[in-house]
Design an enzyme around this catalytic site. Structure first.
Site, PDB file in Angstrom:
ATOM      1  N   ARG A   8       0.788  -1.380   0.124  1.00 10.74           N
ATOM      2  CA  ARG A   8       0.001   0.001   0.112  1.00 10.74           C
ATOM      3  C   ARG A   8       1.023   1.227   0.025  1.00 10.74           C
ATOM      4  NH1 ARG A   8      -5.224  -1.884   0.824  1.00 10.74           N
ATOM      5  NH2 ARG A   8      -5.378  -3.546   2.304  1.00 10.74           N
ATOM      6  N   ARG A  10       2.625   4.048  -1.329  1.00  9.72           N
ATOM      7  CA  ARG A  10       2.414   4.870  -2.784  1.00  9.72           C
ATOM      8  C   ARG A  10       3.583   5.028  -3.316  1.00  9.72           C
ATOM      9  NH1 ARG A  10       2.784   9.844  -3.881  1.00  9.72           N
ATOM     10  NH2 ARG A  10       3.036  10.533  -1.971  1.00  9.72           N
ATOM     11  N   ASP A  69      10.454  -6.911  -0.437  1.00 10.77           N
ATOM     12  CA  ASP A  69      10.735  -6.661   0.843  1.00 10.77           C
ATOM     13  C   ASP A  69      12.175  -6.207   0.980  1.00 10.77           C
ATOM     14  OD1 ASP A  69      10.050  -6.447   3.650  1.00 10.77           O
ATOM     15  OD2 ASP A  69      11.543  -7.959   4.246  1.00 10.77           O
ATOM     16  N   PHE A 152      12.090   7.671  -0.407  1.00  5.40           N
ATOM     17  CA  PHE A 152      11.416   7.351   0.944  1.00  5.40           C
ATOM     18  C   PHE A 152      12.485   6.506   1.751  1.00  5.40           C
ATOM     19  CE2 PHE A 152      10.592   4.400  -2.219  1.00  5.40           C
ATOM     20  CZ  PHE A 152      10.627   3.178  -1.745  1.00  5.40           C
ATOM     21  N   HIS A 180      18.986  -0.859  -5.636  1.00 10.13           N
ATOM     22  CA  HIS A 180      18.954  -2.250  -5.381  1.00 10.13           C
ATOM     23  C   HIS A 180      17.639  -2.616  -5.931  1.00 10.13           C
ATOM     24  CE1 HIS A 180      17.225   0.247  -2.703  1.00 10.13           C
ATOM     25  NE2 HIS A 180      16.271  -0.665  -1.790  1.00 10.13           N
TER      26      HIS A 180
END
EC number: 3.6.1.66
Length: 204
Positions: A8, A10, A69, A152, A180
């Protein structure tokens, strides 16, 4: 063809879409399926967490699911924050909270010992049970203060090897070339180009 991103976030979704653009794939996210529950990331490794999220979303939607992840591993901290990167300062911690804790723990550590790497693990799960993992890495070091407003997570304090700017001081296009996530997604892209016809009936 459709794939659901099991996130979720964004900014992360935008980055994934940007890097995968050009493929004949309709990229959805869990935001398109509001009934889906949050998946607790309680795995001990990046691939455990990525697979757990992708399996759940694939099972619930009946569509191929892609989960990312990622985390930051700092050598001076024995690999921390690692899989706890998003929750380093607590389960409800903001990016600023996590960065603050990281810099506090690195206080007094000289520049040459602030080496770190970003790790990205992407899991792709198909409704027929097939699962694939793609890894990406970028090495660098941790700055002494946050710099920049792009990106972020830990982007404001991560300086990739060979650069003087943090990820947050780079344009999205600059970051996409070396990140990455870009490395892992390039491997995913190559896989989809080569093998997607096999899964065409599942991807439609």
């Amino acid at each position: 063809m459709k794939i659901v991103i099991a996130s979720r976030n964004r900014k992360k979704i935008e980055e994934l879409k940007r890097i995968l653009q050009g493929l004949e794939i309709t990229i959805l996210s869990v935001n398109d399926f509001p009934e889906l529950e949050e998946v607790k990331e309680d795995g001990l490794t990046f691939d455990e967490n990525a697979l757990k999220k992708a399996r759940y979303v694939c099972q619930q939607t009946g569509l191929p699911a892609l989960s990312d992840d990622s985390g930051l591993e700092v050598e001076a901290l024995g690999g921390r924050p690692g899989v706890r990167s998003a929750r380093y300062a607590g389960d409800e911690a903001s990016d600023d909270d996590n960065i603050k804790k990281l810099l506090e723990e690195l206080a007094g550590v000289p520049s040459e010992k602030r080496t770190a790497q970003f790790v990205c693990c992407i899991a792709l799960v198909f409704p027929d049970g097939k699962e694939y993992i793609f890894w990406g890495y970028v090495r660098g070091k941790i700055s002494e203060i946050p710099r920049g407003t792009q990106g972020f997570g830990y982007d404001p304090v991560f300086i990739p090897e060979g650069f003087k700017k943090t990820f947050a001081e780079m344009s999205p296009h600059e970051k996409d070339k070396i990140s990455h996530r870009k490395e892992a997604l390039d491997k995913l892209r190559d896989f989809l180009i080569k093998f997607a016809p096999i899964y065409k009936q599942n991807l439609l």
